[in-house]
Design an enzyme around this catalytic site. Structure first.
Site, PDB file in Angstrom:
ATOM      1  N   TYR A 143       1.009  -1.289   0.187  1.00 23.25           N
ATOM      2  CA  TYR A 143      -0.062  -0.245  -0.087  1.00 23.25           C
ATOM      3  C   TYR A 143       0.669   1.253  -0.149  1.00 23.25           C
ATOM      4  O   TYR A 143       0.929   2.215  -1.259  1.00 23.25           O
ATOM      5  CB  TYR A 143      -0.314  -0.018   1.369  1.00 23.25           C
ATOM      6  N   PHE A 171      -1.122  11.584   8.237  1.00 18.23           N
ATOM      7  CA  PHE A 171      -0.322  10.368   9.107  1.00 18.23           C
ATOM      8  C   PHE A 171      -2.673   9.790  10.040  1.00 18.23           C
ATOM      9  O   PHE A 171      -3.280   9.314   9.154  1.00 18.23           O
ATOM     10  CB  PHE A 171      -0.141  11.186  10.198  1.00 18.23           C
ATOM     11  N   HIS A 191     -10.272   1.504  12.177  1.00 19.87           N
ATOM     12  CA  HIS A 191      -9.219   3.063  12.164  1.00 19.87           C
ATOM     13  C   HIS A 191      -9.419   2.692  14.103  1.00 19.87           C
ATOM     14  O   HIS A 191     -10.843   2.779  14.578  1.00 19.87           O
ATOM     15  CB  HIS A 191     -10.147   3.832  12.001  1.00 19.87           C
ATOM     16  N   ARG A 282       0.664  -7.353  16.573  1.00 18.54           N
ATOM     17  CA  ARG A 282       0.593  -7.582  15.189  1.00 18.54           C
ATOM     18  C   ARG A 282       1.638  -7.195  14.181  1.00 18.54           C
ATOM     19  O   ARG A 282       2.498  -6.244  14.410  1.00 18.54           O
ATOM     20  CB  ARG A 282       0.111  -6.274  14.521  1.00 18.54           C
TER      21      ARG A 282
HETATM   22  N1  LIG Z   1      -7.616   7.999   6.434  1.00 14.23           N
HETATM   23  C1  LIG Z   1      -6.715   8.114   6.300  1.00 14.23           C
HETATM   24  O1  LIG Z   1      -6.275   7.673   8.176  1.00 14.23           O
HETATM   25  C2  LIG Z   1      -5.928   7.678   5.836  1.00 14.23           C
HETATM   26  C3  LIG Z   1      -4.305   7.715   6.184  1.00 14.23           C
HETATM   27  C4  LIG Z   1      -3.604   8.135   5.170  1.00 14.23           C
HETATM   28  C5  LIG Z   1      -3.812   8.677   3.596  1.00 14.23           C
HETATM   29  N2  LIG Z   1      -4.956   7.999   3.282  1.00 14.23           N
HETATM   30  C6  LIG Z   1      -5.530   8.067   2.413  1.00 14.23           C
HETATM   31  O2  LIG Z   1      -6.546   9.227   1.280  1.00 14.23           O
HETATM   32  C7  LIG Z   1      -7.904   8.872   1.256  1.00 14.23           C
HETATM   33  C8  LIG Z   1      -8.583   8.874   1.096  1.00 14.23           C
HETATM   34  O3  LIG Z   1      -8.903   7.703   2.165  1.00 14.23           O
HETATM   35  P1  LIG Z   1     -10.320   7.204   3.419  1.00 14.23           P
HETATM   36  O4  LIG Z   1     -10.432   6.971   4.680  1.00 14.23           O
HETATM   37  O5  LIG Z   1     -10.834   8.887   3.463  1.00 14.23           O
HETATM   38  O6  LIG Z   1     -10.622   6.156   2.725  1.00 14.23           O
HETATM   39  P2  LIG Z   1     -12.192   5.609   1.907  1.00 14.23           P
HETATM   40  O7  LIG Z   1     -12.516   4.382   1.970  1.00 14.23           O
HETATM   41  O8  LIG Z   1     -13.407   6.424   2.864  1.00 14.23           O
HETATM   42  O9  LIG Z   1     -12.657   6.778   0.802  1.00 14.23           O
HETATM   43  C9  LIG Z   1     -12.243   6.157  -0.899  1.00 14.23           C
HETATM   44  C10 LIG Z   1     -13.300   6.587  -2.090  1.00 14.23           C
HETATM   45  O10 LIG Z   1     -12.491   6.418  -3.160  1.00 14.23           O
HETATM   46  C11 LIG Z   1     -13.657   5.383  -3.982  1.00 14.23           C
HETATM   47  N3  LIG Z   1     -13.387   4.321  -4.401  1.00 14.23           N
HETATM   48  C12 LIG Z   1     -12.352   3.269  -3.753  1.00 14.23           C
HETATM   49  N4  LIG Z   1     -11.275   2.696  -5.390  1.00 14.23           N
HETATM   50  C13 LIG Z   1     -12.275   3.806  -6.503  1.00 14.23           C
HETATM   51  C14 LIG Z   1     -11.694   3.714  -7.912  1.00 14.23           C
HETATM   52  N5  LIG Z   1     -11.176   2.557  -8.649  1.00 14.23           N
HETATM   53  N6  LIG Z   1     -13.150   4.126  -8.676  1.00 14.23           N
HETATM   54  C15 LIG Z   1     -13.738   5.495  -7.596  1.00 14.23           C
HETATM   55  N7  LIG Z   1     -13.903   5.203  -6.302  1.00 14.23           N
HETATM   56  C16 LIG Z   1     -13.371   4.489  -5.999  1.00 14.23           C
HETATM   57  C17 LIG Z   1     -14.690   4.854  -2.309  1.00 14.23           C
HETATM   58  O11 LIG Z   1     -15.508   4.448  -3.129  1.00 14.23           O
HETATM   59  C18 LIG Z   1     -14.314   5.345  -1.547  1.00 14.23           C
HETATM   60  O12 LIG Z   1     -15.622   6.616  -1.865  1.00 14.23           O
HETATM   61  C19 LIG Z   1      -7.290   7.070   0.072  1.00 14.23           C
HETATM   62  O13 LIG Z   1      -6.585   7.283  -1.071  1.00 14.23           O
HETATM   63  C20 LIG Z   1      -6.405   6.699   1.345  1.00 14.23           C
HETATM   64  O14 LIG Z   1      -4.353   5.324   1.049  1.00 14.23           O
HETATM   65  C21 LIG Z   1      -6.183   7.952   4.042  1.00 14.23           C
END
Ligand SMILES: NC(=O)c1ccc[n+]([C@@H]2O[C@H](COP(=O)([O-])OP(=O)(O)OC[C@H]3O[C@@H](n4cnc5c(N)ncnc54)[C@H](O)[C@@H]3O)[C@@H](O)[C@H]2O)c1
Length: 332
Positions: A143, A171, A191, A282
């Site tokens: 990832y 983060f 989370h 883990r």
């Molecule tokens: N939540 C965190 O703590 C965190 C930390 C670091 C990075 N991120 C990054 O931030 C971004 C958002 O994270 P999040 O927690 O909001 O995730 P999330 O899963 O809530 O949101 C991702 C969204 O993208 C959509 N999606 C996924 N694959 C898709 C595709 N192929 N086509 C169209 N839509 C698609 C999903 O339906 C969802 O609405 C991600 O890229 C994640 O890697 C999140």
């Protein structure tokens, strides 16, 4: 004419809060989301939702041709570290293919600005010291590797085509919209804060704490929890900063909290103890991951409004209490 943004993954946790922040300041937003992990109800009123997948290259192309766009903000991705250790090539291929194809399509459609949701998982095993942008990129999972590769792809998009980009390394995103409009609803939830809240509210069995023998003050892992509305604000500031050139920012509160500290805060704010037990470590969990976010503070004036854990947990708790089933319709 007002500003106009295309947001992939705008029905997800961080994306929806950022869409709300853009709308709140009067911008127009189109969300592209396949709703695989996001929710129709999480797309704020005022944004147009296009239900579609990034894998549909023709669909993405058609949408981008509805420009001009001031920027594309790319949140949509596979984003579970543990799952990526089980399915490394799926993660690498999906995140990289979708991201690179989107970047190429942006170049074709003359989009000049791009924001990537990147991650602290770039930094692998981490260290005791807060991690700044000079720290070595050494992803500890496929990832994290997929995001590191996309950051590199963006360097080339700039060198070859002049596409400016912001890579924002979050983060641990946490909390919920303080106005109560939006919250966090992942299935499965991985989370910590929503898991602890659900354990406290009796909505899931006792919480497993993975390891209490780490070299941290209380032996449990320490993470940097940053409020999702502060992340949304960072996106707005990074977009403005792109006028001066591309940026990469580490985004956190700069303070670490252990798993036991989160459990204590949730228990105190809920007024009941959180049932939990200590489980074995883990694989792959670094003891400590804390951001040094001085660069975005200096360059954009960003300051987390929710600097303490209680403020973050409080907003998450308020949303979970008001939405026991998250965005889903309760079973009849
Ligand atoms: N939540 C965190 O703590 C965190 C930390 C670091 C990075 N991120 C990054 O931030 C971004 C958002 O994270 P999040 O927690 O909001 O995730 P999330 O899963 O809530 O949101 C991702 C969204 O993208 C959509 N999606 C996924 N694959 C898709 C595709 N192929 N086509 C169209 N839509 C698609 C999903 O339906 C969802 O609405 C991600 O890229 C994640 O890697 C999140």
């Amino acid at each position: 004419m007002g500003r106009r943004y295309l947001v992939t993954g705008g029905a997800g946790f961080v994306g929806s809060h950022t869409v709300a922040a853009l709308l709140d300041r009067g911008d127009a937003v189109v969300v592209l989301d396949d709703l695989s992990t996001g929710h129709r109800a999480a797309v704020p009123d005022g944004a147009r939702l296009v239900v579609g997948a990034l894998e549909d290259a023709a669909g993405v192309d058609a949408l981008l041709s509805e420009g001009p766009w001031d920027a594309v903000l790319h949140f949509a991705a596979l984003s579970l570290v543990g799952e990526s250790m089980q399915a490394p090539y799926r993660y690498l291929a999906t995140n990289l293919d979708n991201g690179v194809r989107l970047i190429a399509a942006c170049v074709r459609h003359d989009v000049r600005r791009f924001v990537l949701s990147s991650t602290a998982a770039l930094f692998g095993a981490g260290s005791d010291a807060p991690i700044d942008e000079e720290a070595a990129i050494d992803p500890g999972s496929p990832y994290g590797e997929s995001k590191a590769m996309l950051e590199r792809a963006l360097l080339w998009a700039e060198r070859v085509h002049g596409l400016r980009s912001a890579s924002l390394r979050y983060f641990n995103a946490a909390g919920a919209d303080p106005a109560g409009r939006l919250g966090e609803d992942h299935a499965p939830e991985t989370h910590l804060i929503p898991l602890v809240i659900d354990a406290a509210l009796g909505r899931r069995p006792e919480l497993a704490v993975f390891g209490d023998d780490y070299p941290t003050p209380d032996g449990t892992c320490v993470r940097d929890y940053v409020h999702v509305s502060d992340l949304a604000d960072a996106h707005l500031r990074a977009l403005a900063r792109l006028d001066q050139g591309s940026v990469r920012y580490n985004l956190g509160n700069g303070r670490g909290h252990s798993v036991l500290q989160v459990i204590e805060a949730v228990g105190r704010l809920c007024g009941r103890p959180v049932p939990h037990r200590i489980a074995p470590r883990r694989a792959g969990d670094p003891p400590m991951l804390v951001a040094a976010s001085g660069r975005i503070m200096r360059e954009t004036g960003w300051q987390p409004r929710f600097a303490d854990l209680d403020g973050i947990v409080g907003t998450a708790l308020a949303w979970r209490e008001a939405h026991p089933h998250g965005y889903r319709t309760p079973p009849a």
